[in-house]
Write a protein that holds these residues in place. Structure first.
Motif, PDB file in Angstrom:
ATOM      1  N   THR A 140      29.797 -14.571  -4.443  1.00  0.00           N
ATOM      2  CA  THR A 140      28.987 -14.293  -5.526  1.00  0.00           C
ATOM      3  C   THR A 140      28.314 -12.875  -5.388  1.00  0.00           C
ATOM      4  O   THR A 140      27.865 -12.521  -4.354  1.00  0.00           O
ATOM      5  N   PRO A 141      27.536 -12.309  -6.507  1.00  0.00           N
ATOM      6  CA  PRO A 141      26.551 -11.126  -6.254  1.00  0.00           C
ATOM      7  C   PRO A 141      25.429 -11.530  -5.832  1.00  0.00           C
ATOM      8  O   PRO A 141      24.865 -12.781  -5.763  1.00  0.00           O
ATOM      9  N   LYS A 142      24.805 -10.465  -5.047  1.00  0.00           N
ATOM     10  CA  LYS A 142      23.546 -10.616  -4.384  1.00  0.00           C
ATOM     11  C   LYS A 142      22.418 -10.850  -5.703  1.00  0.00           C
ATOM     12  O   LYS A 142      22.223 -10.212  -6.461  1.00  0.00           O
ATOM     13  N   VAL A 143      21.858 -12.213  -5.366  1.00  0.00           N
ATOM     14  CA  VAL A 143      20.829 -12.643  -6.474  1.00  0.00           C
ATOM     15  C   VAL A 143      19.771 -11.865  -6.585  1.00  0.00           C
ATOM     16  O   VAL A 143      19.225 -11.482  -7.800  1.00  0.00           O
ATOM     17  N   SER A 144      19.159 -11.314  -5.604  1.00  0.00           N
ATOM     18  CA  SER A 144      17.866 -10.688  -5.335  1.00  0.00           C
ATOM     19  C   SER A 144      18.215  -9.241  -6.380  1.00  0.00           C
ATOM     20  O   SER A 144      17.231  -8.569  -7.020  1.00  0.00           O
ATOM     21  N   LYS A 145      19.596  -8.626  -6.098  1.00  0.00           N
ATOM     22  CA  LYS A 145      19.614  -7.266  -6.680  1.00  0.00           C
ATOM     23  C   LYS A 145      20.145  -7.645  -8.291  1.00  0.00           C
ATOM     24  O   LYS A 145      19.447  -6.944  -9.183  1.00  0.00           O
ATOM     25  N   GLY A 153      20.290 -10.522 -10.059  1.00  0.00           N
ATOM     26  CA  GLY A 153      19.769 -11.282 -11.037  1.00  0.00           C
ATOM     27  C   GLY A 153      18.306 -11.004 -10.919  1.00  0.00           C
ATOM     28  O   GLY A 153      17.563 -10.544 -12.029  1.00  0.00           O
ATOM     29  N   VAL A 154      17.344 -11.009 -10.040  1.00  0.00           N
ATOM     30  CA  VAL A 154      15.997 -10.638 -10.184  1.00  0.00           C
ATOM     31  C   VAL A 154      15.492  -9.308 -10.485  1.00  0.00           C
ATOM     32  O   VAL A 154      15.040  -9.166 -11.589  1.00  0.00           O
ATOM     33  N   SER A 155      16.365  -8.405  -9.855  1.00  0.00           N
ATOM     34  CA  SER A 155      16.147  -6.951 -10.217  1.00  0.00           C
ATOM     35  C   SER A 155      16.840  -6.206 -11.374  1.00  0.00           C
ATOM     36  O   SER A 155      15.941  -5.653 -12.324  1.00  0.00           O
ATOM     37  N   GLU A 156      18.228  -6.574 -11.574  1.00  0.00           N
ATOM     38  CA  GLU A 156      18.551  -5.818 -12.640  1.00  0.00           C
ATOM     39  C   GLU A 156      19.137  -6.762 -13.921  1.00  0.00           C
ATOM     40  O   GLU A 156      19.634  -6.137 -14.916  1.00  0.00           O
ATOM     41  N   GLY A 157      18.908  -7.867 -13.775  1.00  0.00           N
ATOM     42  CA  GLY A 157      18.957  -8.868 -15.035  1.00  0.00           C
ATOM     43  C   GLY A 157      20.523  -9.279 -15.287  1.00  0.00           C
ATOM     44  O   GLY A 157      20.922  -9.251 -16.381  1.00  0.00           O
ATOM     45  N   LEU A 158      21.218  -9.006 -14.424  1.00  0.00           N
ATOM     46  CA  LEU A 158      22.961  -9.258 -14.913  1.00  0.00           C
ATOM     47  C   LEU A 158      23.415 -10.423 -14.679  1.00  0.00           C
ATOM     48  O   LEU A 158      24.603 -10.514 -14.955  1.00  0.00           O
ATOM     49  N   LEU A 159      22.469 -11.488 -14.090  1.00  0.00           N
ATOM     50  CA  LEU A 159      22.875 -12.735 -13.866  1.00  0.00           C
ATOM     51  C   LEU A 159      21.802 -13.830 -14.808  1.00  0.00           C
ATOM     52  O   LEU A 159      20.742 -13.365 -15.005  1.00  0.00           O
TER      53      LEU A 159
END
Length: 559
Positions: A118-123, A125-131
């Motif tokens: 899976t994509p790195k959640v901190s990047k 999800g938290v940072s870029e809002g793509l998740l």
């Protein structure tokens, strides 16, 4: 039940093979299709099929050498028919997964979901809002997962990120013996031949090693490897002086008053290095243990005469195949941790192991998040787990509530496996790259012949359970009175950026100096050398690592 080590070996092998399936079609991401799919009527939560009519979605997932084709796999067909959700699978190779996924996240449209890789959640999800943040959707659409949260409420906090959102669902493999992975195995036949007892103190350990070396000039009193699971002799020995948190940058621990500290600068850690140096000077520690890989370590163990007396392994099956070398396999047993000069005697309990976070995530382009979460919720049931792991043919692949059978821990068995795990290519189930729901209750609930010969391959799980229960669990650390291992900490994107290089530098500095002190390149008895080593941690960023870890701990864990 197959053991974790075999599973991890299979995952490592995944890098050598990739079965590429049909890629996600861009047409599924156009606005009209997305609106149509989102409008599909869903059934009542917790019932099947999930969708009133077939719903097409796209998923990126990890390839596996022992799964031939996810598109035509028997379990893929079963879950599609059960749910009315048809996934198009695109696979990524373990060796290049991060690179492939990062490239996917830079393109439009994004796939609906990622599974296992899976994509790195901190990047993202938290940072870029793509998740997608999932916490509210989980509560509304995942009754099975929420039932487990009621049993393990701490899991909710564990999967919550630094911004307060949940972006991914975990796979669970709550393996009892794995939580005591730093085991030392001793060749009991060698001890019997020399009329020696299993050592119980650091001084006993030295004397037994000396006696073995004297009797076997070509023998190796203790070895290990740098990269194997539980193969590090220094972690096990350090536990006789201070709790060792295992392979980790900075050797960070939590004190009883909830402070993050590093054992690597403590006087007790120095005493451990001094002790190991004294063993090394006498030729009692194998020099190759500082450089050899797990493969070379296994080859060493398999040399004629079983030359290694004390051998660190998470499981002895990493060293010997019970079928091809049954005598060597049977000769080794786990020993309890030895007691140090100050009375310390630890078997590190990695209490937070068993949860692999963020193994199922949804992107902001997901066409029907509610349907996707209801689909994955089936995996958080015993039936779903067994079907995914062993095949969906009930009473052919597995059987529930077998009559008059006991589980691994002696309780009534919950299920019996008929279609056993195989590392050979097959196309019947997903095995290790779905979403596991192997809780401790589930793992203990597998029907086990309690009279099984623990010296046989069939008795491995029983061997590991028994040896762990008797030799390790009694010596687990008590966090109320002693140091404890760190939970998985959640860092912000900015904190992660700071930590990326620091963790690499601290880990390298610690490992290089540990080897230097044990081998005598630096003298652990020299105060100046020790002071210079401690001061050197400032240059590589240990104080910053501790500070950021404390901040993350206070933010999400400390009560």
């Amino acid at each position: 039940m197959k053991n974790l080590c075999r599973k991890m070996l299979a995952l490592l092998l995944a890098g050598a093979y990739a079965f590429t399936l049909t890629a996600c079609s861009n047409s599924t991401g156009n606005k009209q299709t997305k609106q149509e799919d989102a409008a599909v009527q869903l059934s009542k939560v917790g019932t099947y099929p999930i969708a009133e009519k077939p719903l097409a979605m796209t998923m990126v997932r990890l390839s596996m050498p022992n799964v031939v084709d996810f598109a035509s796999n028997d379990f893929s067909k079963f879950i599609a028919q059960k749910t009315n959700i048809n996934w198009t699978y695109q696979t990524v190779n373990m060796d290049t997964a991060d690179e492939q996924i990062n490239l996917m996240m830079s393109k439009k449209p994004l796939p609906d979901a990622f599974l296992f890789s899976t994509p790195k959640v901190s990047k993202y999800g938290v940072s870029e809002g793509l998740l997608l943040p999932l916490e509210n959707l989980i509560k509304e659409n995942m009754p099975n997962f929420m039932a487990y949260i009621k049993e393990k409420p701490e899991l909710w906090s564990q999967i919550t990120q630094a911004d307060g959102h949940i972006y991914g669902l975990p796979t669970i493999n709550d393996c009892y013996h794995c939580k005591y992975r730093n085991k030392m195995w001793v060749n009991m036949r060698h001890l019997r031949e020399l009329n020696l007892q299993v050592p119980t103190t650091t001084e006993d350990l030295r004397q037994v090693m000396q006696a073995y070396k004297k009797a076997h000039q070509q023998g190796i009193p203790m070895s290990g490897s740098i990269d194997g699971w539980g193969h590090q002799f220094y972690d096990w020995i350090t536990n006789a002086f201070i709790l060792d948190p295992g392979v980790q940058a900075g050797k960070l621990v939590v004190s009883p008053d909830k402070k993050i500290e590093s054992i690597a600068v403590k006087k007790e850690y120095r005493a451990a290095l001094q002790y190991m140096h004294s063993l090394y000077k006498e030729g009692l520690i194998d020099d190759s243990a500082f450089t050899q890989t797990a493969d070379n370590y296994r080859k060493l163990m398999n040399n004629e005469g079983e030359p290694v007396l004390f051998a660190p392994f998470g499981t002895i099956s990493d060293a010997y195949d019970a079928n091809s070398k049954p005598q060597a396999y049977a000769d080794y047993r786990v020993m309890a941790p030895v007691k140090g000069p100050e009375g310390k005697q630890h078997a590190t309990y990695f209490r937070y192991d068993g949860i692999l976070e963020n193994k199922f995530v949804l992107t902001k382009d997901c066409k029907n998040p509610a349907a996707a979460l209801r689909w994955i919720d089936y995996f958080y049931t015993l039936e779903g787990y067994l079907s995914m792991q062993f095949g969906a043919d009930k009473d052919k692949d597995w059987r529930l509530n077998p009559t008059d059978k006991k589980g691994l821990d002696g309780s009534k068995a919950l299920y019996e496996i008929i279609n056993q795990y195989s590392s050979d290519p097959q196309n019947h189930d997903w095995q290790d790259v779905g979403l596991n729901f192997a809780t401790e209750k589930v793992r203990f609930g597998q029907a086990t012949d309690n009279s099984v010969d623990i010296k046989s391959a069939a008795g491995l799980e029983k061997l590991l359970y028994t040896e762990t229960k008797e030799k390790c669990e009694p010596y687990a650390q008590n966090p109320k009175t002693d140091y404890d291992v760190l939970p998985v900490l959640k860092f912000t994107a900015a904190e992660t950026d700071q930590l990326n290089q620091i963790t690499v530098d601290v880990k390298k500095y610690l490992e290089e100096n540990r080897a230097a002190f044990i081998r005598g390149v630096q003298n652990p008895d020299d105060d100046q050398a020790w002071d210079n080593y401690v001061k050197g941690f400032e240059a590589v960023g240990l104080p910053t690592l501790i500070k950021l870890s404390q901040t993350a701990y206070d933010r999400t864990i400390k009560k």
